[in-house]
Write a protein that holds these residues in place. Structure first.
Motif, short mmCIF file in Angstrom:
data_model
loop_
_atom_site.label_atom_id
_atom_site.label_comp_id
_atom_site.label_asym_id
_atom_site.label_seq_id
_atom_site.Cartn_x
_atom_site.Cartn_y
_atom_site.Cartn_z
N UNK A 189 -7.68 7.44 11.92
CA UNK A 189 -7.78 6.78 13.23
C UNK A 189 -7.64 7.80 14.35
N UNK A 190 -6.69 8.70 14.20
CA UNK A 190 -6.45 9.73 15.21
C UNK A 190 -7.66 10.65 15.33
N UNK A 191 -8.20 11.07 14.20
CA UNK A 191 -9.37 11.96 14.21
C UNK A 191 -10.56 11.26 14.86
N UNK A 231 0.85 -1.19 0.00
CA UNK A 231 0.00 0.00 0.00
C UNK A 231 0.88 1.24 0.00
N UNK A 232 0.49 2.24 -0.77
CA UNK A 232 1.27 3.48 -0.86
C UNK A 232 1.35 4.17 0.50
N UNK A 233 2.47 4.81 0.74
CA UNK A 233 2.70 5.45 2.04
C UNK A 233 1.68 6.55 2.33
N UNK A 234 1.25 7.26 1.29
CA UNK A 234 0.28 8.33 1.53
C UNK A 234 -1.07 7.77 1.98
N UNK A 235 -1.42 6.58 1.50
CA UNK A 235 -2.67 5.95 1.93
C UNK A 235 -2.58 5.50 3.38
N UNK A 236 -1.41 5.01 3.78
CA UNK A 236 -1.22 4.62 5.18
C UNK A 236 -1.29 5.85 6.08
N UNK A 237 -0.71 6.94 5.62
CA UNK A 237 -0.75 8.18 6.40
C UNK A 237 -2.18 8.66 6.58
N UNK A 238 -2.95 8.60 5.50
CA UNK A 238 -4.36 9.01 5.57
C UNK A 238 -5.13 8.10 6.52
N UNK A 283 -10.52 8.83 17.10
CA UNK A 283 -10.31 8.68 18.54
C UNK A 283 -10.53 10.00 19.28
N UNK A 284 -10.14 11.10 18.65
CA UNK A 284 -10.25 12.39 19.32
C UNK A 284 -11.66 12.98 19.27
N UNK A 285 -12.37 12.68 18.18
CA UNK A 285 -13.68 13.30 17.99
C UNK A 285 -14.85 12.36 18.25
N UNK A 286 -14.58 11.06 18.22
CA UNK A 286 -15.66 10.10 18.40
C UNK A 286 -16.42 9.79 17.13
N UNK A 287 -15.97 10.34 16.00
CA UNK A 287 -16.61 10.06 14.72
C UNK A 287 -16.31 8.62 14.31
N UNK A 288 -17.31 7.96 13.75
CA UNK A 288 -17.13 6.56 13.33
C UNK A 288 -16.00 6.46 12.30
N UNK A 289 -15.06 5.58 12.57
CA UNK A 289 -13.90 5.43 11.69
C UNK A 289 -14.30 4.92 10.32
#
Length: 265
Positions: A197-199, A185-192, A201-207
């Motif tokens: 995941x971070x967003x 998998x391309x690195x930019x896709x892993x970064x996204x 966990x912080x906001x409670x929005x469904x992943x």
């Protein structure tokens, strides 16, 4: 039948109670491109191994195929214009020579009888070959190709819906991507992915929702990139056509015709 309809048939079989192995064998691979077949198997294997809802995963794949088909058609139409323009300009010198012969000017015969004519035709052919090779390379580079930058995120969403942790779902998707697409998998896709995941966990929005939205964004970015490349192609082609094809027209058509006219006087 389109790839979208072929996948929808499999989904209908699954919902009617047909077992997964039997339903999979009914896939009309002739209606899918080689890349689309890989996409299908990628989503299928991730869903079956993770325990995700296979029919829902295929519903999503059908939507992806529908959007890809529409976008690829738009890109193909946009690609046809500069390609046709390049081919037309490259044919002009040859068409001019043929017309001169049909009009009885004997441009080629007269040209081969003089040193100037031979040099002119030689230079014209050389420039025409250079223009042809350059334009073909540019067209090949800009030609739309099948790709799905959002497939990884879709696959992770399938794993999450089956109850896997984000890390486990991503690991499964990466493994299947390597097996079926022969690349990681391309690195930019892993970064996204990790940013989502971070967003979450912080906001409670469904992943799941975040990943699907970002997958669509990646696909739209790729389509926009291709559109931009094709828009630039029309301008870029002017360089080899202007510097090589048009001078070739002069050397292959104008000069020989001039020599033919003077020889006839």
């Amino acid at each position: 039948m389109s790839a979208e309809l072929a996948v929808m048939e499999i989904t209908a079989l699954l919902r009617s109670g047909t077992s997964a192995p039997i339903a999979k064998r009914q896939l009309r691979t002739k209606d899918l491109s080689e890349f689309q077949v890989k996409q299908f198997h990628f989503i299928w294997e991730v869903a079956t191994e993770s325990g995700g809802h296979l029919a829902l995963a295929l519903d999503r794949l059908s939507e992806v195929f529908r959007a890809q088909q529409r976008q690829f058609l738009e890109l193909s139409i946009a690609f046809a214009s500069p390609k046709a323009t390049a081919n037309l300009i490259l044919l002009l010198p040859l068409v001019a020579v043929i017309f001169s012969e049909l009009l009885g000017l004997s441009a080629l015969g007269a040209s081969f009888g003089t040193a100037l004519g031979v040099i002119s035709i030689g230079l014209g052919l050389l420039l025409l070959i250079v223009a042809r090779i350059s334009s073909l390379r540019m067209l090949e580079k800009a030609k739309p190709r099948e790709a799905d930058p959002g497939a990884f995120l879709d696959a992770v969403a399938i794993g999450l819906s089956a109850g896997l942790s984000p890390k486990a779902a991503a690991a499964l998707a990466r493994t299947k991507s390597k097996q079926l697409f022969a690349e990681d998998v391309a690195s930019d896709q892993l970064t996204i992915f990790w940013d989502a995941v971070k967003v979450s966990e912080q906001s409670g929005i469904a992943l799941n929702g975040l990943l699907l939205a970002r997958a669509d964004t990646l696909r739209h970015r790729l389509w926009s990139k291709h559109r931009t490349q094709l828009a630039k192609l029309s301008v870029s082609l002017l360089i080899p056509l202007g510097l090589a094809a048009l001078p070739a027209f002069v050397f292959l058509a104008v000069v020989p015709v001039g020599i033919g006219l003077f020889s006839a006087m």
